[in-house]
Design a protein around this motif. Sequence first.
Motif: not given
Length: 236
Positions: A158, A154, A189-191, A113-114, A156, A110
């Motif tokens: 939503d 990673p 890590a999230a949109k 990803a961020g 990711y 996580c």
Amino acid sequence: MIDKIAASVADALAGVQDGSTVLIGGFGTAGIPNELIDGLIEQGAKDLTLVCNNAGNGDEGVAALLKSGRVRKVICSFPRQADSYVFDELYRAGKVELELVPQGNLAERCRAAGAGIGGFFTPTGFGTELAKNPDGSLKETREINGKQYVFELPIYGDVALVKAETGDRWGNLMYRKAARNFGPVMAMAAKFTVASVHEVVELGTLDPETVVTPGIFVSKVVKVTRTETKAGGIKA
């Protein structure tokens, strides 16, 4: 004027789509954003992939979401505990998929990803079933300084659902003790990140040195009522 305060949990979660990957903070029962999870159940999104540390306790939170039948897959570290009977029954019946990820790897995937990192090598899982991809193929391995490592990608999201203690209208967050756990890395890590807080303060009230999650990583903040344990203590 930037104002990320949502009028309600329903408003904050209105845009969650079917098929979303949802990152849910929490460690055991500490830091679980139960109000946001209940709101997601009411919102109705289905075919979800959940990323969390464990697969629910009792009938609340993640377990309640699983029980609603809207989860296709769970990516977690501890799917089976003494009171994780909801997940256990669904998994044995073939109604939910599982990707088991070591806890440190879960947090780092996580975080990667961020942070915009394309992947990382770790010794954890080498030579075990955890060194395989979900489709059964072997993950890339490499010897570094005489030690074997596995390449991890990673994770990711939503949407991320996290529980914080305090926030402001810009989305800056502070956490309460152990309730911090996965929240900061999942928010990154999230949109789209939704944070529940017990207190909303004016801009400038939070000491910048104590802000753990900067508002740039937060989309919506919603204030929820603090709950207490049966013993009368504060629920983390």
